[in-house]
Write a protein that holds these residues in place. Structure first.
Motif, short mmCIF file in Angstrom:
data_model
loop_
_atom_site.label_atom_id
_atom_site.label_comp_id
_atom_site.label_asym_id
_atom_site.label_seq_id
_atom_site.Cartn_x
_atom_site.Cartn_y
_atom_site.Cartn_z
N UNK A 212 0.83 -1.21 0.00
CA UNK A 212 0.00 0.00 0.00
C UNK A 212 0.87 1.26 0.00
N UNK A 213 1.93 1.24 0.79
CA UNK A 213 2.86 2.40 0.80
C UNK A 213 3.50 2.56 -0.58
N UNK A 214 3.88 1.47 -1.21
CA UNK A 214 4.47 1.56 -2.54
C UNK A 214 3.48 2.15 -3.53
N UNK A 215 2.21 1.77 -3.40
CA UNK A 215 1.18 2.28 -4.32
C UNK A 215 1.08 3.80 -4.24
N UNK A 216 1.16 4.35 -3.04
CA UNK A 216 1.09 5.81 -2.90
C UNK A 216 2.27 6.48 -3.59
N UNK A 217 3.49 5.96 -3.36
CA UNK A 217 4.68 6.53 -4.00
C UNK A 217 4.63 6.44 -5.51
N UNK A 218 4.21 5.29 -6.02
CA UNK A 218 4.13 5.10 -7.47
C UNK A 218 3.08 6.03 -8.08
N UNK A 219 1.96 6.23 -7.40
CA UNK A 219 0.92 7.12 -7.91
C UNK A 219 1.45 8.54 -8.03
N UNK A 220 2.12 9.02 -7.00
CA UNK A 220 2.65 10.38 -7.03
C UNK A 220 3.78 10.53 -8.05
N UNK A 221 4.52 9.46 -8.28
CA UNK A 221 5.59 9.51 -9.27
C UNK A 221 5.06 9.49 -10.70
N UNK A 222 3.78 9.14 -10.88
CA UNK A 222 3.18 9.14 -12.20
C UNK A 222 3.08 7.78 -12.84
N UNK A 223 3.52 6.73 -12.15
CA UNK A 223 3.42 5.38 -12.69
C UNK A 223 2.09 4.78 -12.24
#
Length: 433
Positions: free
Chosen positions: A270-281
């Motif tokens: 879930x934490x990875x999903x937040x980072x990836x979303x903000x990074x644009x992936x």
């Protein structure tokens, strides 16, 4: 009469991660402190307590158990001789309410800033009872954070606790106790870091997390290592360092505890999903979110868990889903996830409810429903009535204000909301330092 397993004692041991050998050692040390002579409690004695074969320890052991656990013998599930039926187990409480405050339970940060153990009462040899006492102090600080939010007085108290644990670690003790003291010091230090993150004071939080990770490594405590990486991911996201947030989440996924526990696996994804979303992936973000949901479905909701991860469950997952869905451009799905999070949250989790309500308002705003978004975001001030707004919450409300002005600069609703926001900010926007 048939023997009855002592579930209360077993639950306490699970909560504190204590084995039968460690509890017997702690009881014997407590007996020595009480009588001057080392006790003779054995691992077999503890097994007899747990099985119900021995339902009422002798007086010295009862006094020692209370010194170690802070609970009376009956609260630990023991039954005085002559009683036909055991006392019923106490009802389960919210994790925050279950934690005990020291002294008069005033919730004052000043009380936690005092030395945890007076110099005159420190034993020459450190044992498991000291570890338990320090762990209780960590939980006291977590409870204070839940009540007031992050602030620098809490940070100072947590760092004082870490210093106390490390000071005891240098005294004569066993290797196992020494490692546990390193773990407690790591927990205190991570608590200090979290206090700064929640207060929005990010500059020193990374330094504390570096120290906490070092201590967790020396403790060989994979649970603590996972906790630090989780906080590192949160800090990096707030700093806009999304690649670092993703890397920290992946490090959390690689920990031993995450590999064996679906609950920990779910949080790391879930934490990875937040980072990836903000990074644009966005595609990768949704894949990670799906993995988090799959893992959470496999987690045992009733299994004992460490205090730091007690917050994570369906409500928190839906809240994270709302963030990810909104960032990737799915505001309707984000709104639905926010409603599911609010429905699943216990009423006592006020700050979580306020954070999720802010996310709900943003999702509504991103769908062009300015009137509903303003009404929803105004509920945050009602939810937090009587308490200061922690730094993270102020930042979220600031994000809402900026987007509101961008999307509806001429709207009278935007001006009314801004006026209220300024009023709330000036009257109670800042946590005491």
């Amino acid at each position: 009469m048939a023997e009855s397993r002592n579930d209360c004692l077993a639950a306490w041991m699970d909560e504190h991660g204590m084995s039968a050998r460690e509890l017997s050692d702690a009881v014997n040390e407590a007996i020595r402190e009480l009588t001057g002579h080392l006790g003779s409690t054995t691992e077999r004695t503890v097994f007899r307590w747990l099985s119900g074969e021995n339902r009422w320890p002798h007086e010295r052991q009862r006094r020692a158990l209370q010194a170690v656990t802070g609970r009376t013998a009956t609260a630990l599930g023991f039954v005085p001789r002559g009683n036909r039926k055991p006392n019923p187990a106490p009802p389960l409480e919210d994790p925050v309410h279950r934690r005990r405050f020291c002294g008069t339970a005033t919730g004052s940060a000043v009380a936690f800033a005092m030395p945890l153990i007076s110099a005159s009462s420190r034993p020459a040899r450190v044992g498991t009872s000291d570890v338990v006492r320090l762990r209780d102090h960590v939980e006291n600080l977590v409870a204070l954070d839940a009540k007031r939010g992050g602030h620098t007085a809490l940070e100072r108290s947590a760092l004082a606790g870490a210093s106390e644990a490390l000071g005891l670690q240098r005294k004569s003790t066993t290797q196992r106790v020494r490692q546990r003291l390193f773990a407690v010091a790591s927990d205190f230090t991570a608590t200090a870091a979290w206090s700064l993150i929640d207060a929005g004071q990010l500059d020193d939080a990374g330094k504390h997390l570096d120290r906490a990770l070092t201590l967790a490594g020396m403790a060989r405590d994979t649970e603590m290592i996972m906790q630090v990486w989780n906080l590192r991911a949160m800090l990096a996201r707030q700093q806009g360092e999304y690649a670092e947030a993703i890397a920290a989440s992946q490090a959390a996924q690689a920990t031993t505890v995450a590999r064996r526990s679906p609950l920990h696996t779910s949080l790391a994804h879930a934490r990875a999903a937040i980072g990836l979303a903000h990074q644009g992936d966005h595609r990768a973000a949704l894949r990670s979110l799906g993995r988090a949901e799959d893992a959470l479905d496999k987690a045992d909701a009733h299994a004992p868990r460490a205090t730091w991860i007690a917050f994570y469950g369906p409500a928190e997952f839906y809240s994270i889903t709302a963030i990810v869905r909104d960032v990737v451009g799915h505001p309707a799905e984000a709104e639905a996830a926010s409603h599911r999070a609010l429905a699943a949250l216990p009423q006592s989790y006020r700050r979580n409810r306020a954070h999720t309500t802010t996310r709900l308002a943003l999702a509504q705003l991103h769908q062009g429903d300015v009137e509903q978004a303003c009404a929803t975001s105004g509920e945050v001030f009602t939810i937090m009535a009587g308490d200061p707004l922690p730094g993270r919450m102020r930042r979220n409300l600031g994000d809402f204000q900026r987007e509101l002005i961008t999307l509806a600069p001429a709207s009278h609703l935007a001006h009314e909301w801004t006026d209220r926001y300024r009023t709330e900010w000036s009257t109670r926007g800042h946590c005491s330092r």
